[in-house]
Design an enzyme around this catalytic site. Structure first.
Site, PDB file in Angstrom:
ATOM      1  N   ASP A 171      -0.023 -42.880   9.287  1.00  0.00           N
ATOM      2  CA  ASP A 171      -1.202 -42.017   9.284  1.00  0.00           C
ATOM      3  C   ASP A 171      -0.677 -40.602   9.093  1.00  0.00           C
ATOM      4  OD1 ASP A 171      -3.733 -40.914   9.618  1.00  0.00           O
ATOM      5  OD2 ASP A 171      -3.645 -40.997  11.806  1.00  0.00           O
ATOM      6  N   GLU A 224      -2.329 -44.119   4.743  1.00  0.00           N
ATOM      7  CA  GLU A 224      -3.712 -43.709   4.553  1.00  0.00           C
ATOM      8  C   GLU A 224      -3.822 -42.760   3.368  1.00  0.00           C
ATOM      9  OE1 GLU A 224      -6.902 -43.019   7.816  1.00  0.00           O
ATOM     10  OE2 GLU A 224      -6.001 -41.067   7.398  1.00  0.00           O
ATOM     11  N   ASP A 227      -3.218 -41.279  16.732  1.00  0.00           N
ATOM     12  CA  ASP A 227      -2.540 -41.312  15.431  1.00  0.00           C
ATOM     13  C   ASP A 227      -1.655 -42.553  15.303  1.00  0.00           C
ATOM     14  OD1 ASP A 227      -3.114 -38.363  14.335  1.00  0.00           O
ATOM     15  OD2 ASP A 227      -2.692 -38.289  16.476  1.00  0.00           O
TER      16      ASP A 227
END
EC number: 3.1.21.10
Length: 173
Positions: A10, A71, A143
């Site tokens: 992420d 991501e 996260d």
């Protein structure tokens, strides 16, 4: 020996979440490691990118992933989006240097894969991650939980279509 090891990421400059999962043919995924890479806003930007590079490079060396799931950028603030794009570039450079392919997913794709709802809230994602990985508590910080969700999504999309139906979280919807 594992079937596949996926490093989920992420991306961010202040906080970058990571999660390393092992996947075997018919067994539940195994959590190898998860956490965050953090940099200080008081540090020069180029030094922050260098720190991210060193930490992520160490993760690649330590865990030797077969695939990176990351991501996709989500546009919301121009300045922040550009800096996150630069951090993603550092991560993708590490993947290339280690010869590891990558796949990328938008936040709605991750939400849909884990919950059947592309607009699921953060809590629903964390609960799905906790359930799918058999964790006693929700992974923290957020996260890191997001990175584990991205790794799970990477595995789901790696499966042949017929095999996806056998994975409970992914047969929703």
């Amino acid at each position: 020996m594992c079937g596949m090891r996926i490093l989920g990421l992420d991306p961010g400059v202040a906080i970058l979440g990571y999660g390393v999962l092992d996947f075997f043919d018919s067994a539940p995924p195994v959590v190898c490691d998860y956490g965050i890479v953090q940099t200080s806003a008081k540090t020069a930007f180029e030094a922050r990118l260098a720190a991210i590079y060193e930490d992520i490079n160490s993760l690649f060396s330590a865990h030797k992933p077969d695939l990176v799931a990351i991501e996709k950028l989500f546009f919301y603030k121009m300045g922040n989006t550009i800096s996150v794009a630069q951090a993603r570039g550092v991560v993708l450079l590490c993947a290339a240097q280690h010869g590891v392919p990558y796949v990328e997913f938008s936040p709605p794709q991750v939400k849909l894969a884990l919950t059947g709802d592309g607009r699921a809230d953060k809590r629903a994602i964390q609960e799905a991650v906790q359930r799918e990985l058999g964790l006693i508590t929700m992974p923290k910080p957020d996260d890191a939980a997001d990175a584990l969700a991205i790794a799970l999504t990477g595995w789901f999309h790696h499966l042949p279509p017929a095999a996806r139906e056998a994975v409970p979280a992914y047969s929703v919807g």
